[in-house]
Design a protein around this motif. Sequence first.
Motif, PDB file in Angstrom:
ATOM      1  N   ALA A   1       0.834  -1.214   0.000  1.00 32.26           N
ATOM      2  CA  ALA A   1       0.000   0.000   0.000  1.00 32.26           C
ATOM      3  C   ALA A   1       0.864   1.259   0.000  1.00 32.26           C
ATOM      4  CB  ALA A   1      -0.914  -0.011   1.228  1.00 32.26           C
ATOM      5  N   ARG A   2       1.946   1.248   0.752  1.00 28.61           N
ATOM      6  CA  ARG A   2       2.764   2.465   0.885  1.00 28.61           C
ATOM      7  C   ARG A   2       3.647   2.693  -0.342  1.00 28.61           C
ATOM      8  NH1 ARG A   2       0.209   5.722   4.225  1.00 28.61           N
ATOM      9  NH2 ARG A   2      -0.106   4.831   6.287  1.00 28.61           N
ATOM     10  N   ILE A   3       4.125   1.622  -0.970  1.00 29.79           N
ATOM     11  CA  ILE A   3       4.906   1.813  -2.205  1.00 29.79           C
ATOM     12  C   ILE A   3       3.966   2.310  -3.317  1.00 29.79           C
ATOM     13  CG2 ILE A   3       6.188   0.596  -4.027  1.00 29.79           C
ATOM     14  CD1 ILE A   3       7.959   1.102  -1.663  1.00 29.79           C
ATOM     15  N   ALA A   4       2.749   1.789  -3.349  1.00 36.43           N
ATOM     16  CA  ALA A   4       1.775   2.278  -4.338  1.00 36.43           C
ATOM     17  C   ALA A   4       1.507   3.769  -4.100  1.00 36.43           C
ATOM     18  CB  ALA A   4       0.479   1.472  -4.238  1.00 36.43           C
ATOM     19  N   GLU A   5       1.393   4.151  -2.833  1.00 40.32           N
ATOM     20  CA  GLU A   5       1.175   5.572  -2.505  1.00 40.32           C
ATOM     21  C   GLU A   5       2.356   6.424  -2.986  1.00 40.32           C
ATOM     22  OE1 GLU A   5       0.345   6.210   1.667  1.00 40.32           O
ATOM     23  OE2 GLU A   5       0.710   8.377   1.509  1.00 40.32           O
ATOM     24  N   LEU A   6       3.560   5.932  -2.749  1.00 43.45           N
ATOM     25  CA  LEU A   6       4.763   6.662  -3.176  1.00 43.45           C
ATOM     26  C   LEU A   6       4.769   6.850  -4.702  1.00 43.45           C
ATOM     27  CD1 LEU A   6       8.082   7.112  -2.222  1.00 43.45           C
ATOM     28  CD2 LEU A   6       8.188   5.222  -3.772  1.00 43.45           C
ATOM     29  N   ILE A   7       4.424   5.779  -5.433  1.00 40.62           N
ATOM     30  CA  ILE A   7       4.422   5.879  -6.906  1.00 40.62           C
ATOM     31  C   ILE A   7       3.330   6.847  -7.365  1.00 40.62           C
ATOM     32  CG2 ILE A   7       3.974   4.557  -9.038  1.00 40.62           C
ATOM     33  CD1 ILE A   7       5.260   2.119  -7.561  1.00 40.62           C
ATOM     34  N   HIS A   8       2.188   6.782  -6.719  1.00 43.90           N
ATOM     35  CA  HIS A   8       1.046   7.605  -7.120  1.00 43.90           C
ATOM     36  C   HIS A   8       1.267   9.091  -6.816  1.00 43.90           C
ATOM     37  CE1 HIS A   8      -3.504   8.562  -6.556  1.00 43.90           C
ATOM     38  NE2 HIS A   8      -3.089   8.932  -7.738  1.00 43.90           N
ATOM     39  N   THR A   9       1.764   9.367  -5.612  1.00 45.15           N
ATOM     40  CA  THR A   9       1.833  10.765  -5.161  1.00 45.15           C
ATOM     41  C   THR A   9       3.218  11.394  -5.354  1.00 45.15           C
ATOM     42  OG1 THR A   9       2.506  10.143  -2.926  1.00 45.15           O
ATOM     43  CG2 THR A   9       0.128  10.285  -3.338  1.00 45.15           C
ATOM     44  N   GLY A  10       4.233  10.534  -5.494  1.00 47.80           N
ATOM     45  CA  GLY A  10       5.599  11.068  -5.557  1.00 47.80           C
ATOM     46  C   GLY A  10       6.140  11.448  -4.190  1.00 47.80           C
ATOM     47  N   GLU A  11       5.340  11.267  -3.138  1.00 43.82           N
ATOM     48  CA  GLU A  11       5.763  11.589  -1.769  1.00 43.82           C
ATOM     49  C   GLU A  11       6.037  10.299  -1.007  1.00 43.82           C
ATOM     50  OE1 GLU A  11       5.994  14.695  -0.488  1.00 43.82           O
ATOM     51  OE2 GLU A  11       5.366  15.545  -2.428  1.00 43.82           O
ATOM     52  N   THR A  12       7.088  10.302  -0.183  1.00 50.33           N
ATOM     53  CA  THR A  12       7.383   9.103   0.615  1.00 50.33           C
ATOM     54  C   THR A  12       6.503   9.095   1.864  1.00 50.33           C
ATOM     55  OG1 THR A  12       9.662   9.149  -0.127  1.00 50.33           O
ATOM     56  CG2 THR A  12       9.210   7.825   1.820  1.00 50.33           C
ATOM     57  N   PRO A  13       5.640   8.086   2.045  1.00 50.97           N
ATOM     58  CA  PRO A  13       4.809   8.036   3.255  1.00 50.97           C
ATOM     59  C   PRO A  13       5.679   7.953   4.519  1.00 50.97           C
ATOM     60  CG  PRO A  13       4.035   6.472   1.602  1.00 50.97           C
ATOM     61  CD  PRO A  13       5.343   6.991   1.113  1.00 50.97           C
ATOM     62  N   GLU A  14       5.211   8.621   5.563  1.00 52.36           N
ATOM     63  CA  GLU A  14       5.976   8.735   6.814  1.00 52.36           C
ATOM     64  C   GLU A  14       6.433   7.373   7.344  1.00 52.36           C
ATOM     65  OE1 GLU A  14       7.971  11.110   8.766  1.00 52.36           O
ATOM     66  OE2 GLU A  14       6.518  12.024   7.394  1.00 52.36           O
ATOM     67  N   VAL A  15       5.526   6.383   7.294  1.00 52.95           N
ATOM     68  CA  VAL A  15       5.822   5.095   7.943  1.00 52.95           C
ATOM     69  C   VAL A  15       6.952   4.332   7.247  1.00 52.95           C
ATOM     70  CG1 VAL A  15       4.077   3.669   6.747  1.00 52.95           C
ATOM     71  CG2 VAL A  15       4.638   3.175   9.138  1.00 52.95           C
ATOM     72  N   ILE A  16       7.228   4.648   5.967  1.00 53.72           N
ATOM     73  CA  ILE A  16       8.353   3.943   5.311  1.00 53.72           C
ATOM     74  C   ILE A  16       9.596   4.828   5.171  1.00 53.72           C
ATOM     75  CG2 ILE A  16       6.874   2.307   4.056  1.00 53.72           C
ATOM     76  CD1 ILE A  16       7.525   3.887   1.470  1.00 53.72           C
ATOM     77  N   ARG A  17       9.475   6.080   5.591  1.00 51.22           N
ATOM     78  CA  ARG A  17      10.616   7.011   5.455  1.00 51.22           C
ATOM     79  C   ARG A  17      11.903   6.483   6.126  1.00 51.22           C
ATOM     80  NH1 ARG A  17      10.388  12.246   3.706  1.00 51.22           N
ATOM     81  NH2 ARG A  17       8.135  12.345   3.780  1.00 51.22           N
ATOM     82  N   PRO A  18      11.817   5.864   7.324  1.00 49.71           N
ATOM     83  CA  PRO A  18      13.065   5.389   7.962  1.00 49.71           C
ATOM     84  C   PRO A  18      13.792   4.313   7.148  1.00 49.71           C
ATOM     85  CG  PRO A  18      11.222   5.341   9.516  1.00 49.71           C
ATOM     86  CD  PRO A  18      10.644   5.635   8.181  1.00 49.71           C
ATOM     87  N   PHE A  19      13.079   3.672   6.225  1.00 50.44           N
ATOM     88  CA  PHE A  19      13.679   2.547   5.497  1.00 50.44           C
ATOM     89  C   PHE A  19      14.206   2.967   4.123  1.00 50.44           C
ATOM     90  CE2 PHE A  19      10.074   0.867   8.115  1.00 50.44           C
ATOM     91  CZ  PHE A  19      10.878   0.391   9.147  1.00 50.44           C
ATOM     92  N   SER A  20      14.468   4.247   3.959  1.00 45.23           N
ATOM     93  CA  SER A  20      14.854   4.766   2.638  1.00 45.23           C
ATOM     94  C   SER A  20      16.202   4.188   2.198  1.00 45.23           C
ATOM     95  CB  SER A  20      14.920   6.287   2.678  1.00 45.23           C
ATOM     96  OG  SER A  20      16.162   6.659   3.210  1.00 45.23           O
ATOM     97  N   PRO A  21      16.393   4.042   0.875  1.00 42.52           N
ATOM     98  CA  PRO A  21      17.655   3.482   0.376  1.00 42.52           C
ATOM     99  C   PRO A  21      18.859   4.345   0.734  1.00 42.52           C
ATOM    100  CG  PRO A  21      15.974   3.564  -1.365  1.00 42.52           C
ATOM    101  CD  PRO A  21      15.408   4.293  -0.197  1.00 42.52           C
ATOM    102  N   SER A  22      18.647   5.630   1.025  1.00 43.49           N
ATOM    103  CA  SER A  22      19.792   6.510   1.307  1.00 43.49           C
ATOM    104  C   SER A  22      20.303   6.362   2.740  1.00 43.49           C
ATOM    105  CB  SER A  22      19.384   7.975   1.060  1.00 43.49           C
ATOM    106  OG  SER A  22      18.321   8.308   1.912  1.00 43.49           O
ATOM    107  N   ARG A  23      19.610   5.580   3.589  1.00 44.52           N
ATOM    108  CA  ARG A  23      19.991   5.544   5.014  1.00 44.52           C
ATOM    109  C   ARG A  23      21.400   4.989   5.226  1.00 44.52           C
ATOM    110  NH1 ARG A  23      16.609   0.971   4.831  1.00 44.52           N
ATOM    111  NH2 ARG A  23      17.423  -0.926   5.825  1.00 44.52           N
TER     112      ARG A  23
END
Length: 403
Positions: free
Chosen positions: A364-386
Motif C-alpha cells: 500500500a505504501r509503495i503504491a502511494e509513493l508511486i502515485h503521489t511522488g511523496e514518501t509516506p511517513e511510515v516507510i521514510r526510515p527505510f529509505s535506500p539513502s539511510r
Amino acid sequence: MLRLFSRERMWRRRDLQRQYDVVIIGAGIHGLAIAYYLCKRGIHRVAVLDRSYLGGGNSGRNTAILRSNYRTTEGIPFYDESLKMWENLSEELDYNLMFSQQGHITVAHTDASLAGLRVRASANQVLGVNSRLVDSGEIKKMVPAINVGKDVRYPIVGGLYHPPGGNIRHDAVVWGYARAADRMGASLHTRTEVIGINRQNGRVTGVRTTAGDIQTNTVVNATSGWCTTIARMAGVSLPVTSFPLQACVTEPLKPVLDKVIVSANLHVYVNQSDRGELVLGSEIDPYTSYSQRSTLPTLEMIASHTLDLFPCLRDVAVMRQWGGVCDMTPDYSPILGEAPQLKGFVLDVGWGTYGFKAGPVSGARIAELIHTGETPEVIRPFSPSRFAEDRLVGEKAAAAVST
Ligand SMILES: Cc1cc2nc3c(=O)[nH]c(=O)nc-3n(C[C@H](O)[C@H](O)[C@H](O)COP(=O)(O)OP(=O)(O)OC[C@H]3O[C@@H](n4cnc5c(N)ncnc54)[C@H](O)[C@@H]3O)c2cc1C
C-alpha cells in the motif's frame, strides 16, 4: 443452481503490451500487493513480471508467521500497520486467507535474552502493541506440551507473549492479491524473465525481458533474494546479501499446539497448521547462496532443537523440507523507496527472513509513493539513502530466531 466451485479463472492470461505506466518485477506477495494497491488508486496500466510462477519465490515457501512485536520505534508502527491490514484482508480480497491470530510466544533461555524481550515488551506497550513478559509457569499453562523443566541444556526462563500474532495461508495470500489485481486490470505475466533495465539521462525508460522490450517510466524491484541481480542491471548497488533459509513440516498430528512458539536462543520456531502438520523453521544457513535446496545439517539442527522444546515429538516423522533465498540487509530492515541513483527505479527489497508479514503495508505504501511522488511517513526510515547517511534501523527483533 447451487455452485460448489467456480470455473472462473483466478487470473487471466493477457497479451504483454509494449508500454505500461508501472512494471513490477517479481510476482511474490510484494509485487502483487503493489499491483493491487496501484489499481485501487486508479493506476491500472500495471504489469507484474515473473520468470517463474506466481508465488514461486519466498512467498510460496515461507512459514507465514505474522506479528508486530518488533523492537525499534521505526519497525513497530510499520509492522503493526500491516498486522491491522491482515485482520481485514480476507474480506477485502473476498478470499479466505485462513488468518489465525492464535498468539505468538518468544521463549528465552538466558537472562540476557529475557532482558532483550523485556525491552521489546516495553517498547511494544508504549507504542500500543499488545505484548508482555510471561514466566515459564504461564507458558506451560498456555502450551502444555512444552518442556519448561530444568533437565535440558537451556531451560526456558520466560518469554514474550504477543496475543495478536499468528499465521496465515501463504499461497492463498498470493492468489488473493493476484486475483484482485487481475480483476482491477493489472496484467500478470509468469515465465517472463527480466534480463535488462533500459535507462537514459539518469532515469528508467523500460525493461528488457525474454518476451521482448517494454517501455515504462517506473520499474519496481520486488525480487527479494534476487534483488541485487536486478539492481545491478540498473547500475544500482545494494547492501544486500542472499542467504538460504529452510523450513520443514512433519506428518499431521492431532491438535497439540495452538500458539506459535519461537526460541531465539535455540534458533527454531514451531507451530501447528490447520492440517495438523507441525511447521518448523530456523535461522538462515551460515553461507551465501541462491540455492533453494534443503540440507541434512539444517534438518538435524531444527529437529534436535525442536526436541529440546517438545520432547513429546521424538517419534514424529518429517514429511517435507525446502528452502528459499533471503535478501539480508546489514540492519535487518527493508529498503523501500526510489533508488537515489536512478529516477523511476523503486526498491521494495531487503525482506530477509521476515518480509511476508509486511506485504500489505509495504504494497500500500509503495503504491502511494508511486502515485503521489511523496514518501509516506511510515516507510521514510527505510529509505535506500539511510546507509550512506549512517541512519541504520537496527531491527534485531526482525529475525524472530535471533536474539
Ligand atoms: C523458509 C522461509 C520461511 C519464512 N518465514 C517467514 C515468516 O514466517 N514470516 C515472514 O514475515 N516472512 C518469512 N519469510 C520471508 C518471506 O518469505 C519473504 O520476505 C517474502 O515472501 C518476500 O516476498 P517478495 O514478494 O518480496 O519476494 P518473493 O516471493 O521471493 O518473489 C520474488 C519473485 O521475483 C522473481 N524474480 C527473480 N528474478 C527475476 C527476474 N530476473 N525476472 C523476473 N522475475 C524474477 C522470482 O521468481 C520470485 O517469484 C520466510 C522465508 C523463507 C524462505
